[in-house]
Design an enzyme around this catalytic site. Structure first.
Site, PDB file in Angstrom:
ATOM      1  N   SER A  36      31.966  58.648  38.218  1.00 24.28           N
ATOM      2  CA  SER A  36      31.346  57.588  37.422  1.00 24.28           C
ATOM      3  C   SER A  36      30.608  56.558  38.263  1.00 24.28           C
ATOM      4  O   SER A  36      29.761  55.825  37.742  1.00 24.28           O
ATOM      5  CB  SER A  36      32.408  56.883  36.569  1.00 24.28           C
ATOM      6  OG  SER A  36      33.438  56.345  37.385  1.00 24.28           O
ATOM      7  N   ASP A 341      34.368  46.645  33.882  1.00 30.21           N
ATOM      8  CA  ASP A 341      35.302  47.027  32.815  1.00 30.21           C
ATOM      9  C   ASP A 341      36.712  47.306  33.325  1.00 30.21           C
ATOM     10  O   ASP A 341      37.511  47.909  32.625  1.00 30.21           O
ATOM     11  CB  ASP A 341      34.772  48.252  32.069  1.00 30.21           C
ATOM     12  CG  ASP A 341      34.561  49.448  32.992  1.00 30.21           C
ATOM     13  OD1 ASP A 341      34.845  49.331  34.205  1.00 30.21           O
ATOM     14  OD2 ASP A 341      34.111  50.506  32.510  1.00 30.21           O
ATOM     15  N   HIS A 344      34.912  50.013  36.912  1.00 27.39           N
ATOM     16  CA  HIS A 344      33.590  50.116  37.527  1.00 27.39           C
ATOM     17  C   HIS A 344      33.028  48.737  37.844  1.00 27.39           C
ATOM     18  O   HIS A 344      33.455  47.737  37.267  1.00 27.39           O
ATOM     19  CB  HIS A 344      32.641  50.866  36.589  1.00 27.39           C
ATOM     20  CG  HIS A 344      33.210  52.146  36.056  1.00 27.39           C
ATOM     21  ND1 HIS A 344      33.802  52.235  34.814  1.00 27.39           N
ATOM     22  CD2 HIS A 344      33.324  53.372  36.615  1.00 27.39           C
ATOM     23  CE1 HIS A 344      34.245  53.475  34.618  1.00 27.39           C
ATOM     24  NE2 HIS A 344      33.974  54.173  35.699  1.00 27.39           N
TER      25      HIS A 344
END
Length: 379
Positions: A36, A341, A344
């Site tokens: 991610s 969040d 990240h």
């Protein structure tokens, strides 16, 4: 209120340092592999869902598939190298253009092969297989004539392009839910053996320029602090989970050794190791110097200080528990936060990390006049 002028002035200073080392840029394309941290829409496209910041005011204005309030580190690096943002391999709509490269990174991906319980099926080995199919298909289209030239890379791009890697944090962080620290440390050679196998496969396909990021301070992510840091004795001086950072450091030491080994095995290649851990640790420990107000707490989450993170509800979600409805909302000013969040980084934090990467001093070998870079920074 964070001082955006401080951030801008610092990055401008960094740009000047980077430009001092600039030389002619020679990479015609980038092929990226990871999780991610550099996913530009792969998992969202592969599993069929949208990823968009809840405030709808990020850089892209529309769902981009990025787990961020805007641009990722890879986006800033592409911009600095005067290349377009990478399209995800599985992004089939919107006339994706792969002439300047392709992104195979997928959120939640691991280096080790995915299992039935994995959140993401696109592990590193699968990403490499996707690249092999991508290359084969591109060569087929090239052979059919010039009508596909503006959509796929030239044949020589696969040898001259840059191969970027940012993966491994999920192998470590996920393991803490079922293994002891000693067991995790013992598993690192196996994890890196899988990475080595994939890189060798790419080398055999003509890849020669490798750019490998190490993993960041996992213990400083609100998600890990919320789960494993309830006992203050397990936290370090920054409030990060010591065991997670110890695993990250051990992984990075062995990854660095692997990079050195690969450079020795393939003298006709260029293997660059990038120390993301040090860059991010410096950002967290000196957050106010760079204009941030929150070094650990998530911008988008639920629960308020000190972490604003609740594993039951992800950024932008609204759920009901025991008759009570809760929503993970975004903060008013994302530039004040390092964490987006709880897992990240924010766009502003990613911008800082990219600016530090581009100084060259966190790389082995460091940037020099022999390195093929022209640092046209636009941020």
């Amino acid at each position: 209120m964070a001082s955006k002028n401080v951030i801008f002035q610092f990055i401008l200073f960094t740009i000047c340092l980077a430009m001092a080392n600039s030389v002619e840029f020679k990479y015609p394309a980038v092929f990226n592999f990871g999780d991610s941290n550099s996913d530009t829409g792969e998992l969202a496209a592969g599993l069929g869902f949208l990823v968009a910041p809840p405030n709808g005011q990020d850089y892209f204005k529309i769902p981009s598939g990025r787990f961020c309030d805007g641009r990722l580190i890879v986006d800033f690096l592409m911009d600095a190298m005067d290349l377009p943002f990478l399209n995800a391999y599985l992004d089939s709509l919107g006339l994706p253009n792969f002439r300047k490269g392709c992104n195979f990174a997928a959120a939640a991906a691991t280096i080790l092969p995915a299992t039935a319980s994995s959140l993401c099926p696109f592990s590193f080995g699968v990403q490499v297989s996707q690249f092999l199919r991508f290359k084969a298909r591109a060569l087929e289209l090239i052979a059919k004539g010039r009508k596909f030239d503006k959509y796929v890379p030239d044949e020589n791009v696969f040898e001259k392009g840059l191969y970027m890697f940012d993966i491994g944090q999920n192998d470590l962080a996920g393991a803490f839910y079922s293994k002891t620290l000693d067991q995790i440390l013992a598993s690192i050679p196996t994890i890196l053996l899988e990475l080595e196998k994939g890189i060798k496969n790419l080398y055999d396909q003509g890849a020669r320029y490798f750019w490998i990021h190490n993993t960041g301070p996992l213990g400083c992510l609100p998600q890990n602090i919320a789960k494993f840091g309830t006992d203050s004795s397990k936290l370090d001086e920054l409030g990060c989970v010591s065991s997670h950072n110890q695993a990250a450091k051990t992984f990075n030491l062995q990854l660095h050794a692997l990079c050195t080994k690969l450079q020795g095995q393939y003298p006709d290649s260029n293997v660059t190791y990038v120390d993301i851990f040090t860059i991010k640790s410096n950002l967290i420990s000196n957050f106010s110097r760079y204009g941030f107000e929150q070094p650990i707490m998530a911008c988008c989450g639920y629960g308020g200080p000190p972490l604003n993170y609740d594993s039951r509800v992800s950024c932008g979600e609204t759920k009901t528990f025991n008759g009570t409805t809760i929503t993970a909302k975004a903060c008013n000013d994302t530039s004040e936060y390092i964490s987006w969040d709880g897992i990240h980084y924010t766009e502003t934090a990613n911008q800082y990390v990219a600016s530090q990467i581009l100084t060259g001093k966190y790389s082995d070998p460091p940037f020099s006049d022999k390195m093929p870079f022209l640092l046209k920074l636009k941020f």
